[in-house]
Design an enzyme around this catalytic site. Structure first.
Site, short mmCIF file in Angstrom:
data_model
loop_
_atom_site.label_atom_id
_atom_site.label_comp_id
_atom_site.label_asym_id
_atom_site.label_seq_id
_atom_site.Cartn_x
_atom_site.Cartn_y
_atom_site.Cartn_z
N GLN A 184 68.37 -23.48 -11.49
CA GLN A 184 68.79 -24.50 -12.43
C GLN A 184 70.05 -25.18 -11.88
O GLN A 184 71.04 -24.51 -11.60
CB GLN A 184 69.11 -23.82 -13.76
N TYR A 197 75.52 -29.77 -21.75
CA TYR A 197 76.22 -29.87 -20.46
C TYR A 197 76.26 -31.35 -20.04
O TYR A 197 75.81 -32.22 -20.78
CB TYR A 197 75.54 -28.96 -19.43
N ARG A 250 64.38 -14.04 -23.74
CA ARG A 250 64.78 -12.72 -24.21
C ARG A 250 63.69 -11.66 -24.14
O ARG A 250 63.99 -10.49 -23.85
CB ARG A 250 65.33 -12.83 -25.64
C1 LIG Z 1 71.70 -14.37 -22.53
C2 LIG Z 1 71.19 -15.78 -22.49
C3 LIG Z 1 71.70 -16.67 -21.54
C4 LIG Z 1 71.20 -17.99 -21.46
N1 LIG Z 1 71.64 -18.81 -20.47
C5 LIG Z 1 71.04 -20.00 -20.28
C6 LIG Z 1 71.35 -20.79 -19.15
O1 LIG Z 1 72.17 -20.44 -18.29
N2 LIG Z 1 70.72 -21.98 -19.02
C7 LIG Z 1 69.78 -22.40 -19.91
O2 LIG Z 1 69.22 -23.49 -19.74
N3 LIG Z 1 69.45 -21.67 -20.99
C8 LIG Z 1 70.04 -20.48 -21.19
N4 LIG Z 1 69.66 -19.70 -22.24
C9 LIG Z 1 68.61 -20.17 -23.16
C10 LIG Z 1 67.23 -19.65 -22.74
O3 LIG Z 1 66.81 -20.21 -21.52
C11 LIG Z 1 66.17 -19.98 -23.79
O4 LIG Z 1 66.18 -21.36 -24.00
C12 LIG Z 1 66.42 -19.26 -25.14
O5 LIG Z 1 66.77 -17.91 -24.92
C13 LIG Z 1 65.18 -19.31 -26.03
O6 LIG Z 1 64.08 -18.69 -25.38
P1 LIG Z 1 63.59 -17.20 -25.81
O7 LIG Z 1 63.32 -17.26 -27.28
O8 LIG Z 1 62.35 -16.98 -24.98
O9 LIG Z 1 64.68 -16.26 -25.51
C14 LIG Z 1 70.19 -18.41 -22.38
C15 LIG Z 1 69.70 -17.52 -23.33
C16 LIG Z 1 70.17 -16.21 -23.39
C17 LIG Z 1 69.59 -15.26 -24.42
#
Ligand SMILES: Cc1cc2nc3c(=O)[nH]c(=O)nc-3n(C[C@H](O)[C@H](O)[C@H](O)COP(=O)(O)O)c2cc1C
Length: 402
Positions: free
Chosen positions: A108, A183, A359
């Site tokens: 990314q 961002y 997650r």
């Molecule tokens: C611990 C953590 C760190 C994350 N860091 C980023 C990141 O660096 N860049 C990004 O685009 N999204 C980040 N996200 C968002 C995830 O990519 C995703 O959009 C979000 O967790 C929802 O998806 P899920 O329900 O499958 O977890 C982060 C999410 C979590 C839980």
């Protein structure tokens, strides 16, 4: 309401190959970018490679290294990695390791804009479309952002382009341009954050000018055969933020300008950080992970008021993402709340091409093998979101797993 017992054959489709430009993916599951926190003074540690290799071993077709800042100004804090020559050997090692499992690697590419507490840029203000208060950086003396000059806009687009060709040389199979979550690029797109009066602000056409310049420069750098994904917001989640009517137009513009796929998300890190995840707000764990006492106190006093909680629902972005699906033809990556085979089935039925998961894979890197073998399997991730606090403490991990 989703039926738990009757997933139909659409799930098989999720396990079928997919092609992005010249990149052949063995299935449609991608690990979404989740900031790993596995860096020391801006350099990746060996744990970053182990983390992504373990995910690759679990059967996904592509993993995404999170937050590759395109230059040192693009970092939210000084520990974070930024793209420069010294990180090349570690990233080469990471991509080679991931490839052993027939898994592709993406990175990314990001710039934080005003959302910075990177004290290494002290003396300079963080760059942003417009001058504004940066609460996140106040303790570091980065109180206001600087409205970018045209030259800085151009130089930053060039930084995305150099970072993209660097990533390709490091063995990454794709890049993901981060245009969401508040961002820099997202700041340009947000109507009440970008209040420039020149050709980069005002109308949506103007607010799109910088994001499209970045895409154009990245494409020039990597060539026609190389996949470029864009992660964008469906909505920012606050009054005055980006709404779905405009994000539909953004998706159309990115399609027209040659993006290979869109990863659909939402939320704004400095205002609505849990809009993108839903579930619990792990405030006390976040306070514990914070290193500065004064920041701990500020979070303890203001956290509950400022950080809003959103109820978790399976596939929580599906209604909004479906509106983008109806408006464009390019490949779309669904993201948000994927926890079961039935959920995957539903997403495939609605015409999405790929699925990104955060997650459920942090909790269990074998999650997709489980749903492939057992259609009634449901992730035990309980959206406590303590992984968010852990990433800043000692590297992202699920606290439910020893
Ligand atoms: C611990 C953590 C760190 C994350 N860091 C980023 C990141 O660096 N860049 C990004 O685009 N999204 C980040 N996200 C968002 C995830 O990519 C995703 O959009 C979000 O967790 C929802 O998806 P899920 O329900 O499958 O977890 C982060 C999410 C979590 C839980």
């Amino acid at each position: 309401m989703m039926l738990r017992s009757n997933p139909d054959d659409q799930i098989k489709h999720a396990f079928s190959p997919f092609r992005l430009r010249k990149l052949q993916l063995k299935n449609r599951f991608i690990k979404s970018a989740t900031y790993e926190g596995m860096y020391k003074n801006g350099m990746p540690t060996g744990r970053l490679t182990e983390f992504h290799s373990r995910l690759a071993e679990g059967g996904i077709s592509m993993t995404t290294v999170a937050y590759g800042a395109v230059n040192d100004m693009g970092r939210t804090h000084a520990e974070q990695m930024y793209i420069h020559d010294e990180v090349m050997p570690m990233l080469e090692n990471l991509t080679a390791s991931v490839h052993q499992y027939r898994c592709a690697a993406s990175i990314q590419l990001t710039h934080c804009g005003y959302f910075s507490r990177n004290k290494q840029i002290k003396g300079q203000n963080p760059l942003a479309p417009s001058r504004r208060l940066n609460m996140y950086g106040t303790m570091e003396g980065l109180i206001y952002s600087k409205s970018m000059s045209e030259e800085e806009i151009f130089q930053t687009a060039e930084a995305f382009s150099s970072a993209a060709s660097f990533s390709k040389r490091a063995g990454f199979d794709a890049v993901e341009i981060h245009m969401g979550h508040g961002y820099l690029i997202s700041q340009f797109l947000s109507p009440t954050i970008n209040f420039r009066t020149d050709k980069y602000g005002g109308s949506l056409k103007n607010r799109l000018r910088f994001p499209l310049l970045v895409l154009e420069k990245v494409r020039e750098a990597v060539g026609q055969d190389y996949p470029v994904l864009c992660k964008m917001n469906l909505e920012d989640g606050f009054v005055g933020g980006l709404k779905i009517n405009e994000s539909i137009e953004i998706a159309r513009a990115l399609e027209k300008s040659g993006a290979d796929a869109l990863v659909l998300s939402g939320g704004y890190t400095s205002k609505t950080p849990f809009y993108l995840m839903r579930g619990e707000v792990p405030l006390w764990q976040m306070i514990r992970a914070e290193r500065k006492l004064i920041q701990k106190i500020a979070m303890a006093v203001l956290g509950k008021v400022i950080i809003r909680k959103y109820r978790f629902e399976e596939n929580f972005f599906l209604p909004l993402a479906g509106k983008i699906r109806q408006a464009v033809n390019l490949p779309l990556v669904y993201l948000g709340g994927v926890v079961s085979a039935d959920g995957v089935n539903q997403i495939m039925k609605e015409g999405f091409d790929m699925i990104a998961i955060g997650r459920a894979l942090i909790h269990d890197p074998d999650f997709i093998s489980h749903i492939e073998k057992d259609r009634s399997h449901i992730s035990e991730c309980n959206h406590c979101n303590q992984c968010v606090a852990e990433m800043d403490r000692d590297g992202v991990r699920c606290v439910l797993v020893e």
